[in-house]
Design an enzyme around this catalytic site. Sequence first.
Site, PDB file in Angstrom:
ATOM      1  N   HIS A 100     -64.922 -20.336  25.367  1.00 27.85           N
ATOM      2  CA  HIS A 100     -65.550 -21.062  24.261  1.00 27.85           C
ATOM      3  C   HIS A 100     -64.947 -22.446  24.037  1.00 27.85           C
ATOM      4  O   HIS A 100     -65.440 -23.192  23.195  1.00 27.85           O
ATOM      5  CB  HIS A 100     -65.520 -20.257  22.950  1.00 27.85           C
ATOM      6  CG  HIS A 100     -66.468 -19.109  22.941  1.00 27.85           C
ATOM      7  ND1 HIS A 100     -66.741 -18.390  21.789  1.00 27.85           N
ATOM      8  CD2 HIS A 100     -67.216 -18.543  23.917  1.00 27.85           C
ATOM      9  CE1 HIS A 100     -67.617 -17.433  22.077  1.00 27.85           C
ATOM     10  NE2 HIS A 100     -67.916 -17.509  23.364  1.00 27.85           N
ATOM     11  N   CYS A 145     -68.645 -14.267  29.913  1.00 25.52           N
ATOM     12  CA  CYS A 145     -69.351 -14.959  28.837  1.00 25.52           C
ATOM     13  C   CYS A 145     -70.439 -15.801  29.482  1.00 25.52           C
ATOM     14  O   CYS A 145     -70.262 -16.302  30.589  1.00 25.52           O
ATOM     15  CB  CYS A 145     -68.368 -15.851  28.067  1.00 25.52           C
ATOM     16  SG  CYS A 145     -69.102 -16.870  26.773  1.00 25.52           S
ATOM     17  N   HIS A 146     -71.573 -15.969  28.801  1.00 23.28           N
ATOM     18  CA  HIS A 146     -72.677 -16.727  29.404  1.00 23.28           C
ATOM     19  C   HIS A 146     -72.719 -18.185  28.939  1.00 23.28           C
ATOM     20  O   HIS A 146     -73.681 -18.888  29.228  1.00 23.28           O
ATOM     21  CB  HIS A 146     -74.022 -16.045  29.105  1.00 23.28           C
ATOM     22  CG  HIS A 146     -74.221 -15.695  27.664  1.00 23.28           C
ATOM     23  ND1 HIS A 146     -74.675 -14.460  27.251  1.00 23.28           N
ATOM     24  CD2 HIS A 146     -74.026 -16.410  26.536  1.00 23.28           C
ATOM     25  CE1 HIS A 146     -74.756 -14.432  25.938  1.00 23.28           C
ATOM     26  NE2 HIS A 146     -74.368 -15.609  25.492  1.00 23.28           N
ATOM     27  N   ASN A 202     -66.030  -9.961  22.299  1.00 24.34           N
ATOM     28  CA  ASN A 202     -65.266 -11.020  21.635  1.00 24.34           C
ATOM     29  C   ASN A 202     -64.307 -10.420  20.609  1.00 24.34           C
ATOM     30  O   ASN A 202     -64.551  -9.328  20.108  1.00 24.34           O
ATOM     31  CB  ASN A 202     -66.220 -11.994  20.938  1.00 24.34           C
ATOM     32  CG  ASN A 202     -66.855 -12.964  21.913  1.00 24.34           C
ATOM     33  OD1 ASN A 202     -66.218 -13.406  22.858  1.00 24.34           O
ATOM     34  ND2 ASN A 202     -68.118 -13.302  21.689  1.00 24.34           N
TER      35      ASN A 202
END
Length: 466
Positions: A202, A172-173, A151
Amino acid sequence: MSNMARIVFIGAGSTVFAKNLMGDILGFPELADSTIVLMDIDEGRLATSEQVAHHINDVLGTHATIEATTDRRKALKGADYVICMIQVGGYKPATVIDFEIPRKYGLNQTIADTLGIGGIMRGLRTIPVLLDIAHDMEELCPDALFINYVNPMAMNQWALNRGSSVKTVGLCHSVPHTARELAEDINVPHENINYLVAGINHMAFYLKFEDRTTGEDLYPRIRQVYDEGRMPDWNRVRYEMFNRLGYFVTESSEHFSEYVPWFIKHDKPELVEKYNIPIDEYLARCQAQITAWDMMQDARDKDYNVSESMIREALDGIKLMPRMVEGTVSSVLNYDKFERSVEYGSLIIHSMETGIERKIYGNVPNTDIITNLPNGCSVEVPCLIDANGIQPTVIGNIPPHLAALMQTNINVQALTVEAAITGKREHIYHAAMLDPHAAAELTLDQIWSMVDELIEAHGDMLPAYS
């Protein structure tokens, strides 16, 4: 298909994360004879990760070749896949600086790794290092895939795609994690969920959330959770945004609260309380991880077992969300267990090596994939993976209010990347000016002064800006 893929871990001193990914990779029989190359600048943590890699080989009965080096170019030579998990500047001093200086100006943060002033500064110190890695790859392994877990994801991927020629995907999870959380909220088995997600990292949204066995739209059930006030205490922000937007966002409430101007206000502490927003949460997480790590190391050195009560006692006093306490306890107690994680990294490698088709969610450059977001920005969308690599799904237009909300974050990403690529200091101020949270809290003079102070405090962690 070669069963001797050379898979390089950059930042392999992130031992717990590296352990999970190595277990995932070697858990596939077709990848069991791969060469795993561990690279980190911290010799102590690298040695620990090397021990863990050999332990995984023993536990799984695999025959991977394990290499460890502090020489990045040596690691990268001939790589097929490069997995990056670095944190430039570490918890101290970098992360602490990102929180403490803005706090002096009345700007509180929760995670500070994706957007906001913390995300801007993290991007500025990380992008040059990622580009250095990418330029080494252009020379030493030009056909390798760069799998990035670092990130601020959207900024980093945008800069990599703009500043290098390497093939790259950001992972990304948050998509699978949130799908499981929502499934639990509405009491539907997560394996029964079919969803379609699109947006930016996000801040992507579930455009579809349905029962794959019946075709039932499950959004009315999520609405019922909100209407009946049954949402988890730690997830109030996202449920509030669902109520206002009609779609559910992929990243956690503590993250999302600092991407928008409505929740964290230093003169309205009642909002922080109402929405249960954990100010300084990332600092607490780092402290908890360091505490747990030191405990595990001590137990290994002195040959004793760590109990749950010992971990909880060690974490007592760290102001951490209860679910994060449970996660830390679980990760320590299960340190020697190898269960497949939800991370996409191993799935990509396995599909590219075997040709088996899979769908994952990846961060890729927008090339008319989401048609009402700017081309060039980094978007998170479903991607087909097979022997041909990563093939993003064309989404078209997303709902206009979602695109408009994302654009407020894309503006900050664009200007941070501009500053990093061009070396022009003025764009750092511009990025901070347009940040939704900073703009809602601070005057222009305060923003300018805060940026100056942050740049000075970073010292040689940043390149010189003109």
